[in-house]
Design a protein around this motif. Structure first.
Motif, PDB file in Angstrom:
ATOM      1  N   TYR A 240      92.563  62.871   2.104  1.00 38.01           N
ATOM      2  CA  TYR A 240      91.652  63.665   2.951  1.00 38.01           C
ATOM      3  C   TYR A 240      91.725  63.209   4.408  1.00 38.01           C
ATOM      4  O   TYR A 240      91.836  64.040   5.324  1.00 38.01           O
ATOM      5  N   SER A 243      95.171  64.084   6.007  1.00 40.00           N
ATOM      6  CA  SER A 243      95.278  65.512   6.314  1.00 40.00           C
ATOM      7  C   SER A 243      94.452  65.886   7.539  1.00 40.00           C
ATOM      8  O   SER A 243      94.918  66.653   8.396  1.00 40.00           O
ATOM      9  N   GLU A 244      93.242  65.358   7.646  1.00 36.91           N
ATOM     10  CA  GLU A 244      92.434  65.636   8.834  1.00 36.91           C
ATOM     11  C   GLU A 244      93.046  65.025  10.086  1.00 36.91           C
ATOM     12  O   GLU A 244      92.964  65.614  11.176  1.00 36.91           O
ATOM     13  N   HIS A 247      95.617  67.217  11.389  1.00 36.28           N
ATOM     14  CA  HIS A 247      95.058  68.550  11.684  1.00 36.28           C
ATOM     15  C   HIS A 247      95.435  69.562  10.610  1.00 36.28           C
ATOM     16  O   HIS A 247      95.655  70.745  10.894  1.00 36.28           O
ATOM     17  N   SER A 249      94.328  70.888   6.441  1.00 31.67           N
ATOM     18  CA  SER A 249      93.097  71.139   5.702  1.00 31.67           C
ATOM     19  C   SER A 249      92.815  69.966   4.771  1.00 31.67           C
ATOM     20  O   SER A 249      93.540  69.751   3.783  1.00 31.67           O
ATOM     21  N   GLY A 250      91.766  69.208   5.059  1.00 29.32           N
ATOM     22  CA  GLY A 250      91.407  68.085   4.219  1.00 29.32           C
ATOM     23  C   GLY A 250      90.891  68.513   2.860  1.00 29.32           C
ATOM     24  O   GLY A 250      91.103  67.821   1.859  1.00 29.32           O
TER      25      GLY A 250
END
Length: 611
Positions: A240, A243-244, A247, A249-250
């Motif tokens: 998570y 991914s964040e 940039h 989608s977490g």
């Protein structure tokens, strides 16, 4: 004061769950919001200032990941992937329909009231439409889990709300970037559309990577089972954050990671570790849900509210209208491609179950300051309270009034699982023969790839079951021990018999495993549409197929059970050059053998009755 508040919360929740009538009428999310309103009112009365609010960073970094991880890890994989096309249809096109419909309609309302709403631009309306269209999985889970609707309806609503968040967050960031530009061109819109696809696929691949890494790591933790659950929580949360940070989608990343690692981690770790993972995820997500709804109630007591009857009432009406029309139109198209059509009753529940929650509440506070931001916050709170209280409290009576099909409460038996898998393999064989690459064809190809490569690499050899029926049996036994589903008590009309001793149960399991493996090792030539005529001609010159031995006499059963190792080696050498046996034929033999009373010894008949 805070300690006394939480002490009273404990008594409130204990009384809520102890009472049998209140949970049947009022969802738990409504009670939590009311508690938050009470706590916020007490704090405001004592301090004469607004109570602390839930920050967006705390929500997206600490409270949302446990809920999404729990939902993804215990996601019913078969149902989800069978309905994946419909879920994506609702989540992607349905979200775009709602965002554009609500945003453009609200801009029309602002043009009709220029005196009070004239300073709201089109991009601001689209930005507000993107956040207000977010169907919250937290609210959906808290309501739909209490109703026990049928599996198809539950997975459609829950899967759409889960993937809907990823789409709405991406659209929110897209419109937010448009607001910072001096002018928006067609090229910017095209680049923004490509960005939505890249963000979603990026989160998918990041989650897939960390899920495979988790499975590979758990393979080498057989001597340290205590730390095995730690890798599940660590790698999922790391997916998570990664991914964040990139940039992406977490939400997509952590859902993909959870679904991927569950297929292999459960086979690698011990039963105690699986139990620890299950209960810790449930506890973690439950605490996060409680804090989210309480902070929703607390944050309602604020001094920053701005009221506008046309804007608030129009938003409420437009959310219902555009979601209902979107579900009806999209379902009319998707029902032409589905075998099991979505009924009108299910469509009504899908449209009515679009509950808003903490995601849109957190996104509205992230909007850059402009004169009507307080109006957006007030409208968002009203929509959340209306959907959670009005729709959340009335959806259960509507389900009973419409007589919507409920979920089967009993645990599936081994026989049901065997016949279900038999039908799946039969349909995949039919698709292969007629040359149609459908759902069962690709599922069968993935199972072959999974069995040949992924399971051999990601699962330890001592954890791999040689028979697929054994894996079904182990999974059912594991679920029965955990008590994931509360099956109603079964009344046995037969007289009570002596309970089996542990040694007898172990002997029964060894007999079942040995016989299932022996049946799984039987091989007959496989065929397809390309080799059908050739194999049929060749088989006439061969000995009778082994399917004639699938219902052996008791003496044949003793020969198979007690055959020496030398005969096993000769048997394997004689059939080494043949093609592999289709799984449908194998499991059909097992099902027929297991259900034929004439082929059972007295000892096995006792074991079958005990099951």
């Amino acid at each position: 004061m805070s300690s006394s508040v939480f002490f009273n919360l404990g008594f409130i929740f204990s009384g809520f769950h102890w009472s049998g009538r209140v949970p049947a009428v009022v969802p738990e999310s409504c009670v939590l919001i009311m508690v938050g309103l009470l706590v916020g009112g007490v704090i405001y009365g004592v301090r004469h200032s607004a109570p602390p609010t839930l920050s967006a960073d705390a929500f997206f970094l600490f409270l949302l990941p446990p809920i999404v991880l729990d939902a993804g890890y215990f996601l019913p994989g078969k149902l989800f992937f069978e309905n994946l096309g419909t879920i994506l249809w609702y989540a992607v096109l349905g979200t775009l329909w709602n965002v554009l419909g609500i945003g453009l309609s609200l801009y029309g309302v602002c043009l009709l009231a220029p005196s009070s709403l004239g300073d709201i631009s089109l991009l601001h309306c689209l930005l507000f439409g993107s956040l207000i269209a977010a169907v919250d999985p937290v609210a959906v889970l808290s309501v739909f889990q209490e109703m026990h609707v049928n599996e198809q309806l539950h997975i459609l609503v829950f899967g759409e709300s889960l993937l809907n968040d990823a789409v709405t967050v991406v659209l929110y960031k897209l419109f937010e970037s448009f607001l910072r530009l001096s002018s928006v061109t067609g090229l910017d819109v095209l680049v923004g559309g490509c960005r939505v696809v890249v963000v979603g696929l990026g989160g998918l691949f990041v989650g897939l990577f960390f899920g495979l890494v988790t499975a590979l790591t758990s393979r080498f933790t057989s001597r340290a089972q205590v730390i095995a659950p730690l890798f599940v929580f660590l790698y999922s949360y790391l997916s998570y954050l990664t991914s964040e940070m990139l940039h992406f989608s977490g939400i997509m990343a952590i859902v993909t990671c959870a679904v991927t690692m569950k297929q292999y981690v459960e086979a690698n770790v011990s039963e105690h570790s699986n139990t620890s993972i299950q209960y810790f995820l449930k506890m973690w997500s439950s605490v996060s849900e409680t804090l989210i709804f309480i902070f929703l109630g607390v944050s309602t007591i604020q001094d920053i509210h701005m009221w506008s009857w046309p804007f608030v009432c129009s938003t409420l009406l437009l959310c219902l209208v555009w979601r209902t029309t979107g579900v009806l139109l999209l379902t009319a198209v998707v029902n032409k491609l589905r075998r099991n059509a979505v009924t009108f009753r299910d469509q009504f529940i899908i449209a009515y179950g679009g509950l808003r929650g903490a995601i849109c509440f957190s996104l509205v506070f992230l909007i850059d300051d402009f004169p009507k931001k307080r109006l957006f916050i007030t409208t968002t709170i009203v929509v959340i309270l209306f959907t959670v209280f009005v729709q959340g409290m009335t959806i259960k009576p509507l389900v009973e009034l419409l007589d919507v099909k409920r979920k089967k409460r009993a645990l599936p038996t081994v026989s049901e699982e065997i016949h279900s898998r038999l039908l799946d393999h039969l349909l995949s064989g039919i698709e292969d023969v007629v040359g149609y690459w459908g759902q069962h064809y690709w599922k069968d190809r993935f199972e072959q790839f999974n069995r040949k490569y992924l399971r051999r690499v990601l699962i330890g050899e001592h954890h791999q079951a040689r028979s697929s029926i054994l894996r079904v049996y182990q999974e059912l036994e594991r679920r029965e021990q955990r008590g994931e589903e509360e099956a109603p008590p079964v009344v046995d009309p037969r007289p009570s018999s002596r309970p089996l001793l542990p040694e007898e149960m172990d002997s029964i399991r060894r007999i079942l495993s040995r016989n299932l493996q022996n049946f799984n090792n039987k091989q007959t030539p496989a065929y397809s549409r390309h080799t059908l005529h050739q194999n049929v001609t060749t088989d006439r010159m061969r000995k009778p197929l082994h399917r004639h031995l699938s219902l052996p006499l008791r003496c044949t059963y003793n020969t198979i059970t007690h055959c020496p190792q030398r005969e096993d080696r000769e048997f394997s050498k004689s059939y080494r050059g043949r093609a592999r046996l289709s799984r449908s034929h194998t499991e059909l033999n097992v099902a027929l053998y297991w259900h034929c009373p004439s082929n059972l010894t007295e000892f096995e008949r006792i074991s079958r009755e005990e099951w």
